[in-house]
Structures are given as C-alpha cells and as structure tokens.
Design a protein around this motif. Structure first.
Motif, PDB file in Angstrom:
ATOM      1  N   VAL A  38      50.785  40.393  35.142  1.00 17.30           N
ATOM      2  CA  VAL A  38      51.293  40.855  35.227  1.00 17.30           C
ATOM      3  C   VAL A  38      52.603  40.877  36.276  1.00 17.30           C
ATOM      4  N   PHE A  91      49.201  40.276  26.343  1.00 12.93           N
ATOM      5  CA  PHE A  91      48.262  41.393  27.098  1.00 12.93           C
ATOM      6  C   PHE A  91      47.700  41.919  26.378  1.00 12.93           C
ATOM      7  N   PHE A 294      43.731  45.205  37.091  1.00 12.95           N
ATOM      8  CA  PHE A 294      42.859  46.630  36.821  1.00 12.95           C
ATOM      9  C   PHE A 294      42.255  46.026  35.490  1.00 12.95           C
ATOM     10  N   LEU A 296      42.292  45.655  31.288  1.00 11.73           N
ATOM     11  CA  LEU A 296      43.758  45.979  30.138  1.00 11.73           C
ATOM     12  C   LEU A 296      43.294  47.475  29.950  1.00 11.73           C
ATOM     13  N   ASP A 298      43.791  49.608  32.131  1.00  8.99           N
ATOM     14  CA  ASP A 298      45.161  50.426  32.293  1.00  8.99           C
ATOM     15  C   ASP A 298      46.052  49.479  32.911  1.00  8.99           C
ATOM     16  N   ALA A 299      46.367  49.472  31.923  1.00  6.01           N
ATOM     17  CA  ALA A 299      47.785  48.359  32.027  1.00  6.01           C
ATOM     18  C   ALA A 299      49.059  49.559  32.235  1.00  6.01           C
ATOM     19  N   ALA A 302      49.024  49.397  36.155  1.00  6.53           N
ATOM     20  CA  ALA A 302      49.584  47.762  36.624  1.00  6.53           C
ATOM     21  C   ALA A 302      50.829  47.595  36.706  1.00  6.53           C
ATOM     22  N   LEU A 317      45.545  41.880  35.088  1.00  9.54           N
ATOM     23  CA  LEU A 317      45.093  42.522  34.357  1.00  9.54           C
ATOM     24  C   LEU A 317      43.383  41.658  33.453  1.00  9.54           C
ATOM     25  N   THR A 319      40.459  41.137  31.057  1.00  4.58           N
ATOM     26  CA  THR A 319      39.380  41.814  29.505  1.00  4.58           C
ATOM     27  C   THR A 319      38.646  42.672  29.476  1.00  4.58           C
TER      28      THR A 319
END
Length: 321
Positions: A38, A91, A294, A296, A298-299, A302, A317, A319
């Motif tokens: 990120v 992402f 985090f 994925l 909770d993007a 983040a 992130l 996955t």
C-alpha cells in the motif's frame, strides 16, 4: 476472484472489496498475489488526485509479490517463480503485470517484504544513485525516515556506502528508523540544529526529501558545497518555494527524482536497479520493514492508516483467506 475496487473518488472510506472476473494472461505475466504493498499513490488514486488517474471503476494497487501462474512465450519467468511486480490492479488475488515490470524475488525476502520492494526501493535507488550521484562515505539526510519511503532510502543509502541520518516525528518512529539501519536519528522539533551537531557543523552531502513543506528551505541550508537536495514528493501537502540565491551561492543542486515516469520508456533502467537491489538483499542491507499488515477485506483501513500517518514501515495487504 476478490479485488479492491474504487467506484467513486471519495477516499479510503469509499473503497470496497468485490468479486470480479479473473484476468487473462495475454502478453503479460499472470501472478497469484500473496501480498500487496500500500503506497501513497494508491491513497491519491482513491481520492481521484493521482497524476495518472484511471477512470472508475478500477482495481486499486500498484505493487505486489507472489508466484507466477503464466508467462509469455520466450519469457525467462516460469510458473511457480517468486516475483515482485509493478502494475495497476495489484490489490487482487490475481493480476497481470508487464514482463518488464516483473522481477525475481530474492530468496532472502518474504512475500510481505517483496510487496514493498519495487516502488519505494526503486525510487530510492534511482534518486540516490542515478539522479543524486551518491558516493560511498557521503552523509545522507532522510526525511520521513520511519515510513515505507524513508526506511527504503535508509537501506539503499547504506547499501551504497553512505552514512545516514534520519528525521522522524516521535520516539517510536525513531526506533523504527534505527531498526531500518540509520546511523543517527533526530526528532523533527529541532532537527536542523541536531544535524549540525552530529556533523560537526559541516552539514550533509545529500538530502532525500519525500516531505516538502517548511523543511525544504532548512534542508538547502544544511547542504555542503556541491550538495544535492533530492526531491521525491510532498507528503506534507505543500509544494515549497525555493530561495534560488542559496542554490547559486552555495553551489548546490536541487534534483527531481520521478522514477515511475522515467522508467516507463526505459525498462532497462528498472531492470538494472532490480539487479542491484537483489545484490543488497543478498548482502543483508536491503530488507524492507513490514509495518501494519491487513487482510484484503480491510483495504480501506490500510489506506486510512497511511492517510493518517499512523503507519511505520511498509503497509501491506495479505490475500490469504
């Protein structure tokens, strides 16, 4: 597959995770993503403010690490190879990256570290080495030294043989910058005076500045004769005005380092940087500091952590479900 989507440019709170069709490999490298990095450009894209802004809806993310699922004919990459890659759409559980933007991931680094290896580290190497001409034995000052950008600059500068002084805003962040490899760390309150003390009044050879704002003028004053101020970005939000009389009278240089724009048409530069970063990883100098990790889903959180400047190290992130 799951992917982080921007449907309207309203910032982190508007980012969602949705099911989208899996990508076709085409002429690129199809990658199964293990971790994605990120970055500040991701945050700007979520707000519709990036310099190259895709039209919504689109899948967010510019860098990731994982394993190759498919590669073009004639590629040196094979299914199963661990790689780090740079392309829009990272992402997601799978994404396709151009082969020229996909690099073997050194065995010394984890997937989470690989997710932070491209943008920050390639920019640091490009800014310090190619643009800044950093030489072994010189002194480098790094602003924002506890974040993903700053910790990358610390490690690359050390890998190039420099002494590194980091500037941070809190004691907690000072510990992070020291862990990244900074020889000395000073707090932002009276940072210029502290740097002068540390250098015996000499100042520094290079300033690596991703912050901008009010610090820039003092950074110019801290440069030695023939010193270089490397402009990386403006995280402070303010683009400073420069006193060019200081540039003239002190024989110093102000140098821009926009890595992404430069390597778009010169992929050989990015490949050479990747090779040198792999060398530094093998030697133990380059080892990205992974910060908050985090899932994925909770993007949005983040991105908010990056927006609030709460994060130290590289925000990633994961996955895995």
């Amino acid at each position: 597959m799951r992917a982080v989507r921007v449907t309207r440019p309203d910032g982190p709170s508007a980012v969602t995770v949705a099911d989208v069709p899996e990508p076709e490999p085409g002429t690129g490298v199809l990658i199964e993503v293990a971790a994605a990095g990120v970055s500040f450009p991701d945050l700007l894209m979520s707000k519709g403010r990036y310099q190259v802004q895709p039209d919504p809806p689109f899948t967010l993310g510019l860098e990731a690490a994982g394993r190759v699922l498919d590669a073009p004919a004639g590629s040196a990459l094979r299914p199963g190879d661990r790689v780090a890659a740079f392309a829009l759409g990272a992402f997601a559980e799978r994404f396709v990256a151009p082969e020229e933007s996909t690099f073997p991931l050194p065995d010394e680094l984890t997937d989470e570290q690989g997710a932070g290896l491209i943008m920050n580290y390639q920019t640091a190497h490009f800014g310090l080495h190619r643009r800044g001409g950093l030489r072994a034995g010189e002194v480098v000052l790094v602003h924002g030294a506890a974040g993903g950008v700053g910790t990358a600059a610390i490690q690359v500068a050390r890998g190039l043989g420099a002494r590194v002084i980091g500037v941070v805003s809190t004691g907690e962040k000072a510990a992070v910058a020291a862990r990244a490899g900074a020889h000395d760390v000073v707090l932002a309150g009276d940072w210029a005076a502290e740097v002068r003390k540390l250098t015996g009044g000499r100042g520094v050879d290079v300033v690596y500045d991703p912050v901008g704002g009010e610090r820039t003028g003092e950074s110019l004053r801290l440069l030695t004769q023939e010193g270089r101020l490397i402009v990386i970005g403006f995280a402070d939000g303010a683009i400073p005005s420069l006193a060019l009389n200081r540039v003239l009278l002190r024989n110093v240089s102000v140098i821009g380092a926009a890595w992404g724009h430069f390597v778009d048409t010169r992929p050989e530069v990015s490949r050479a940087i990747a090779d040198d970063l792999a060398r530094m990883a093998r030697e133990g100098t380059v080892a990205p500091l992974v910060g908050p990790a985090f899932p994925l889903e909770d993007a949005a959180a983040a991105l908010a952590a990056l927006d609030d400047r709460r994060a130290t190290g590289k925000v990633v992130l994961r996955t895995a479900r």
